[in-house]
Design a protein around this motif. Structure first.
Motif, PDB file in Angstrom:
ATOM      1  N   GLU A  73      29.420 -19.355  -4.454  1.00 10.09           N
ATOM      2  CA  GLU A  73      30.434 -20.017  -5.273  1.00 10.09           C
ATOM      3  C   GLU A  73      29.772 -21.122  -6.074  1.00 10.09           C
ATOM      4  N   THR A  79      38.254 -21.999  -8.977  1.00  7.41           N
ATOM      5  CA  THR A  79      38.267 -20.545  -8.996  1.00  7.41           C
ATOM      6  C   THR A  79      38.822 -20.036  -7.678  1.00  7.41           C
ATOM      7  N   ILE A  84      36.078 -14.978  -7.050  1.00  9.31           N
ATOM      8  CA  ILE A  84      34.672 -15.129  -6.658  1.00  9.31           C
ATOM      9  C   ILE A  84      34.134 -13.822  -6.083  1.00  9.31           C
ATOM     10  N   SER A  87      33.777 -11.098  -8.729  1.00  6.93           N
ATOM     11  CA  SER A  87      32.683 -11.357  -9.668  1.00  6.93           C
ATOM     12  C   SER A  87      31.339 -10.923  -9.117  1.00  6.93           C
ATOM     13  N   GLN A  88      31.248 -10.750  -7.808  1.00  8.71           N
ATOM     14  CA  GLN A  88      29.991 -10.346  -7.195  1.00  8.71           C
ATOM     15  C   GLN A  88      30.002  -8.887  -6.730  1.00  8.71           C
TER      16      GLN A  88
END
Length: 231
Positions: A73, A79, A84, A87-88
């Motif tokens: 993060e 967010t 999070i 996004s990964q």
């Protein structure tokens, strides 16, 4: 430099260069000790340090493997956990432990700028990335903010619910500190009692400066990391 540190650095370099990739099983301790010309005790010190750092993971009865990347993060802005994880490239999910309407405690009144006897919703959750438990959290939200919403709107995608209903997310204030897992938290996160935990308290604000969420989170230390980015 101690021998185990040299071995630590050599193994880490192999992982960084992807000679050993994520999910690969390392050679046995005996083979590695022979390769580096050290005792198994010295080799084990290096392996243990890499496990503590999250680079390697031990699987009982199977061996030592290169661990997957930790969830990261960035310590800027506000967010949601779901964003999070997405996004990964991981799949987020949530297990709701409890969801209660309560009168705000003194601490909650202070953090959320509430008057005495104002109501809040307090929810207890475990959050997952690819079905691996990452964080146990207790979130408190002023009841007046969420009155129009259904429970699932809050427990499953709270930030999304706010933005879809005209709220603008602003800043957040975070405090991070180290602690060890209690029996309760360890059982939720599938780690041993006393495991390293990253504890986080966070107050999130709307763009108009109104605090809308107070969260106390406990992250598994070797599955999640925070990092700072300065302009």
């Amino acid at each position: 430099m101690p021998a185990y540190i040299k071995i630590h650095d050599a193994i880490k370099q192999k992982i960084d260069q992807e000679i050993w990739k994520i999910g690969d099983r390392l050679p046995s301790e005996r083979d590695l000790a022979e390769e580096f010309g050290v005792s198994r005790m010295t080799l084990r010190q290096a392996i243990t340090l890499l496990v503590d750092e999250g680079m390697l993971e031990r699987k009982v009865g199977s061996g030592t493997y290169v661990a997957g990347h930790r969830v990261q993060e960035k310590m800027r802005g506000t967010t949601s956990f779901t964003d999070i994880i997405h996004s990964q490239g991981k799949v987020p999910s949530t297990k709701l432990i409890s969801y209660q309407r309560k009168t705000a405690s003194k601490t909650e009144q202070k953090q959320l700028h509430l008057k005495a006897n104002e109501g809040v919703v307090r929810m207890e959750r475990v959050r997952y990335a690819d079905e691996l438990p990452v964080v146990y959290e207790v979130a408190t939200i002023p009841e007046r903010i969420i009155q129009p919403f259904q429970q699932t709107d809050i427990t499953e995608h709270f930030f999304q619910t706010l933005t879809e209903n005209g709220f603008e997310i602003g800043k957040s204030e975070k405090t991070i500190y180290a602690k060890i897992a209690t029996d309760k938290v360890a059982s939720y996160l599938s780690v041993p009692k006393g495991h390293a935990i990253l504890a986080l308290t966070q107050v999130s604000y709307l763009a108009d400066g109104q605090p809308f969420e107070y969260v106390r989170s406990q992250y598994v230390g070797d599955r999640f990391e925070f990092y700072l980015e300065n302009n």
